[in-house]
Motif scaffolding. Structure first.
Motif, PDB file in Angstrom:
ATOM      1  N   GLN A  77      -1.773  -5.849  -8.617  1.00  0.00           N
ATOM      2  CA  GLN A  77      -0.962  -5.863  -9.819  1.00  0.00           C
ATOM      3  C   GLN A  77      -1.645  -6.654 -10.938  1.00  0.00           C
ATOM      4  OE1 GLN A  77       1.629  -4.182 -10.695  1.00  0.00           O
ATOM      5  NE2 GLN A  77       1.840  -5.225 -12.677  1.00  0.00           N
ATOM      6  N   PRO A  95       1.147   2.250 -11.165  1.00  0.00           N
ATOM      7  CA  PRO A  95       0.719   2.906  -9.923  1.00  0.00           C
ATOM      8  C   PRO A  95       1.282   4.317  -9.842  1.00  0.00           C
ATOM      9  CG  PRO A  95       1.493   0.689  -9.473  1.00  0.00           C
ATOM     10  CD  PRO A  95       1.840   0.971 -10.901  1.00  0.00           C
ATOM     11  N   GLN A  97       2.448   6.232  -7.154  1.00  0.00           N
ATOM     12  CA  GLN A  97       2.818   6.225  -5.745  1.00  0.00           C
ATOM     13  C   GLN A  97       4.089   7.042  -5.528  1.00  0.00           C
ATOM     14  OE1 GLN A  97      -0.178   4.546  -5.067  1.00  0.00           O
ATOM     15  NE2 GLN A  97       0.837   3.169  -3.634  1.00  0.00           N
ATOM     16  N   GLY A 117       6.551   2.234  -9.197  1.00  0.00           N
ATOM     17  CA  GLY A 117       5.480   1.720 -10.031  1.00  0.00           C
ATOM     18  C   GLY A 117       5.989   0.626 -10.933  1.00  0.00           C
ATOM     19  N   GLN A 212       7.679  -0.902  -7.926  1.00  0.00           N
ATOM     20  CA  GLN A 212       6.693  -0.949  -6.850  1.00  0.00           C
ATOM     21  C   GLN A 212       6.758  -2.277  -6.095  1.00  0.00           C
ATOM     22  OE1 GLN A 212       3.618  -2.786  -6.730  1.00  0.00           O
ATOM     23  NE2 GLN A 212       2.726  -1.719  -4.947  1.00  0.00           N
ATOM     24  N   MET A 225      -1.899  -0.453  -3.500  1.00  0.00           N
ATOM     25  CA  MET A 225      -2.018   0.662  -4.440  1.00  0.00           C
ATOM     26  C   MET A 225      -3.486   1.037  -4.572  1.00  0.00           C
ATOM     27  SD  MET A 225      -1.444  -1.234  -8.147  1.00  0.00           S
ATOM     28  CE  MET A 225      -0.161  -2.388  -7.675  1.00  0.00           C
ATOM     29  N   VAL A 228      -3.730   4.737  -9.827  1.00  0.00           N
ATOM     30  CA  VAL A 228      -2.995   4.251 -11.000  1.00  0.00           C
ATOM     31  C   VAL A 228      -3.132   5.274 -12.125  1.00  0.00           C
ATOM     32  CG1 VAL A 228      -2.928   2.460 -12.790  1.00  0.00           C
ATOM     33  CG2 VAL A 228      -3.276   1.821 -10.402  1.00  0.00           C
TER      34      VAL A 228
END
Length: 406
Positions: A77, A95, A97, A117, A212, A225, A228
């Motif tokens: 992060q 991210p 995800q 995210g 996230q 992660m 991105v």
């Protein structure tokens, strides 16, 4: 004057046998019409496809990381914070995800796709709209404090609660055998309501988004992660910013030269799509162009027949002083004019055909001066190439042999 006379004689010969001339040109007409239609419709479809994708992500960078230690935390992060603070052209970063799970309320239970995210996910998600209908999106406080909050769309709200204004309600999501109890803070516009008629409602998954940090805290195996999404201000900046992102991350994480980070912008992928589409379109056009060769053989055959039929005429002209060059140019010009007339008819037919097909496909056909000129030049070349042999045969006839011919 010499060219004008040969041109007039060629036209007289063509129009004296209209049906035979038309059948001679038919292969060329079909070939050119096919090539023009394929190129125009293909280029129009390619522009429509690439234009749609470009609108979706022309300013988007997809940042990925492959950690040599096979760690899930290839990106942290803090890396995202440093990137956004250091590169002012970055508008949003989050991210990318997603994971499948089961969303449940007292009313119903449905399959769900959970995106997670940073708060910037609101503007980067490709599965959920950014248009809020009720409440708010999860914010930086929710992210920093790992709050158990979620944003759903109107389709999900209707499915799980029977209404759309569900801010403050709770639901549970089971992810990898872990139950997350979440409070709804916002409802965005649904994106898949138009699919209800084509599919059973129970078959369409629900879509929701959450921080996230919350997912990483409650489901540790999902904390890392390695992908991105980054959005910059305009396309002109995207390539240098992609390079700047990679250099900054390599310096920050002492990974220069290790090729861990890859910032791939959408325009690079778009160029590859364009190349593949162009290759496919040109291949199909080349296949259709085979008809031009067939048409050229037809021109040669008919010109050979014409030479045979007009042998006595050739002998008479030579006896009256016509040179070998004059006869050669006369028959060659006739072959070229046949090909050009066929080319113009084929071009007109191809334009009409491409407009009909494009209208049915709801796209705009694209005609380029280069493609039109190339097709007409090719048809002329066909006339010259396949007209040379019959013209030379006619020119080589001696006056005596020609006049004796029965």
């Amino acid at each position: 004057m010499f060219i004008k006379e040969n041109f007039k004689m060629a036209l007289d010969s063509i129009f004296a046998n209209k049906m035979r001339s038309f059948l001679t040109m038919l292969g060329i007409i079909i070939g050119i019409a096919s090539v023009i239609a394929i190129l125009a419709v293909g280029n129009g479809a390619a522009k429509e496809i690439t234009g749609t994708f470009s609108d979706l992500g022309a300013t988007t960078i997809n940042l990925t990381a492959n950690d040599s230690d096979d760690s899930n935390a290839a990106l942290e992060q803090e890396d995202l914070v440093v990137l956004k603070d250091s590169i002012e052209e970055i508008q949003y970063i989050s991210p990318n995800q997603q994971i499948s799970g089961t969303a449940s309320t007292e009313m119903d239970s449905r399959q769900a796709v959970v995106s997670y995210g940073t708060p910037d996910l609101q503007y980067l998600s490709q599965t959920m709209s950014s248009n809020l209908i009720h409440g708010r999106y999860f914010n930086q406080i929710d992210f920093d404090e790992n709050n158990s909050v979620v944003v759903i769309d109107t389709d999900g709200a209707e499915a799980l609660f029977g209404r759309t204004d569900v801010v403050g309600e709770t639901l549970s999501v089971n992810i990898t055998q872990t139950r997350l109890d979440l409070r709804i803070v916002g409802v965005v516009e649904g994106s898949f309501a138009d699919m209800q008629g084509a599919f059973d409602a129970d078959q369409i998954p629900l879509f929701m988004a959450m921080p996230q940090s919350t997912v990483g805290q409650q489901v540790p195996q999902l904390a890392g992660m390695n992908s991105v999404i980054i959005e910059v201000e305009d396309t002109e900046q995207i390539e240098p910013i992609s390079n700047q992102i990679v250099r900054l991350l390599e310096l920050r994480n002492d990974a220069v030269g290790e090729n861990i980070y890859n910032a791939r912008n959408f325009l690079q992928a778009l160029d590859q799509v364009n190349n593949v589409l162009s290759l496919f379109i040109n291949f199909i056009a080349a296949v259709a162009g085979i008809a031009l060769l067939v048409g050229g053989i037809g021109v040669m055959n008919i010109m050979l027949v014409s030479v045979t039929e007009r042998t006595r005429e050739i002998g008479t002209r030579k006896a009256l002083g016509a040179t070998t060059k004059t006869i050669l140019i006369q028959f060659l010009m006739e072959a070229v004019i046949l090909s050009l007339i066929g080319g113009m008819i084929g071009l007109t037919l191809g334009i009409l055909l491409s407009n009909v097909i494009a209208s049915a496909l709801n796209i705009v056909p694209i005609y380029t001066l280069g493609s039109v000129g190339l097709v007409l030049a090719f048809s002329t070349a066909v006339g010259v190439f396949f007209g040379i042999y019959p013209a030379r045969k006619a020119a080589k006839l001696t006056p005596i042999d020609a006049l004796r011919f029965e």
